[in-house]
Design a protein around this motif. Structure first.
Motif, PDB file in Angstrom:
ATOM      1  N   TRP A 142       4.550   1.800   1.643  1.00 19.20           N
ATOM      2  CA  TRP A 142       3.279   2.278   2.162  1.00 19.20           C
ATOM      3  C   TRP A 142       3.198   1.838   3.619  1.00 19.20           C
ATOM      4  O   TRP A 142       3.370   0.661   3.929  1.00 19.20           O
ATOM      5  N   PRO A 143       2.923   2.731   4.536  1.00 18.53           N
ATOM      6  CA  PRO A 143       2.983   2.372   5.968  1.00 18.53           C
ATOM      7  C   PRO A 143       2.129   1.163   6.326  1.00 18.53           C
ATOM      8  O   PRO A 143       2.593   0.255   7.018  1.00 18.53           O
ATOM      9  N   ASP A 171       3.619  -2.060   4.833  1.00 16.52           N
ATOM     10  CA  ASP A 171       4.863  -2.354   5.536  1.00 16.52           C
ATOM     11  C   ASP A 171       4.572  -3.030   6.873  1.00 16.52           C
ATOM     12  O   ASP A 171       5.153  -4.066   7.216  1.00 16.52           O
TER      13      ASP A 171
END
Length: 293
Positions: free
Chosen positions: A236-237, A240
């Motif tokens: 998940w951006p 991360d």
């Protein structure tokens, strides 16, 4: 040779996901399935294809002579008083006379329907990878997993969520403190269990060496710096970036063509063997790297 099964539309699989997670009622699920009764498939056939088949998905038998299983009860004074669980160790670690062989421990956290046979099988698979695995049942206070995922989901919503969370914290610390554990533990969880794995990483700090959340919610942004465990998760951006900013060892993967529940071979319509095999190998490699002494 197995007969060829008709491929169900992705919308039908998503409908099952909504149903099993309590987003829609059984009636809404049944009515929705009727819309997908196409191509000669009866609604009952579609429902049968979507529902879990634990015998089909079992990889390690309960009676496999390579493992030793016991039922354990863990005190949980901050939770529901106590929680029962399924402890599995490889027999190879318990055959040396007068010697306690210590193994790293892995806490296995179920989805939002209790300790079903698939999660028990995950624990057995971990034992064959030379870990000791403990899979607690969050439904213990209501009599445990009722033998049916739908009924388990109904019971799940009746348990105090905060107390259930404390039950898993108590389970992790109990596993860590066992005489036959090395004192290093990891956590793996699926859906709700993935969320709990992330919560444990926040709550336990350095007491948790690694976590592998499969499709679960991420911690609050402000809590991520508290994590000391190495995290292996879907990338998940935001998660991360936050893990990177906090200098926490982590890796993340997105599996093309995989849907929610892709690792569960007990639900064939969601199961993605290629993705599941790769994710499992990465999981074992991760625990070997960060949990094994």
């Amino acid at each position: 040779m197995e007969p060829t099964r008709a491929k169900l539309p992705s919308e039908a699989i998503e409908l099952y996901n909504l149903f099993i997670h309590g987003v829609i009622s059984r009636r809404a699920f049944m009515e929705g399935v009727q819309r997908f009764a196409i191509g000669g498939l009866a609604a009952t056939t579609i429902i049968e294809a979507l529902m879990p088949n634990y015998a089909l998905g079992q990889q390690v038998s309960k009676t496999d002579d390579r493992i030793k299983t016991t039922s354990e009860t863990v005190p949980s004074p901050q939770g529901n008083g106590s929680i029962k669980g399924y402890l599995v160790r490889p027999v190879s670690a318990d055959t040396r006379a007068e010697t306690v062989v210590k193994l790293p421990g892995i806490l296995v956290v179920h989805e939002n329907r209790g300790l079903n046979p698939h999660i028990e099988d995950i624990a057995r698979r971990l034992a064959l990878a030379n870990f000791m695995a403990f899979a607690p049942d969050g439904l213990t206070s209501l009599g445990g997993f009722p033998g049916d995922d739908y009924k388990g989901g109904q019971l799940f919503r009746k348990v105090d969520g905060k107390k259930m969370g404390e039950d898993f914290v108590a389970s992790a610390m109990w596993l860590k403190s066992r005489a036959d554990c090395t004192g290093k533990i990891g956590a793996i969880g699926f859906c709700y269990g993935g969320s709990i794995s992330n919560i444990l990483a926040v709550r336990l700090g350095a007491d948790l060496a690694a976590a592998v959340p499969f499709y679960g919610a991420t911690p609050a942004q402000e809590d991520i710096p508290k994590i000391k465990a190495a995290i292996l998760a879907a990338a998940w951006p935001a998660y991360d970036l936050a893990l990177k900013a906090a200098n926490i060892p982590h890796e993340g993967y997105i599996y093309p063509g995989a849907v929610h529940g892709f690792n569960c071979d007990a639900t064939p319509e969601r199961y993605n063997k290629a993705a599941a095999d790769l994710a499992w190998q990465r999981t074992i490699d991760w625990f070997n790297k960060y949990v094994r002494v």
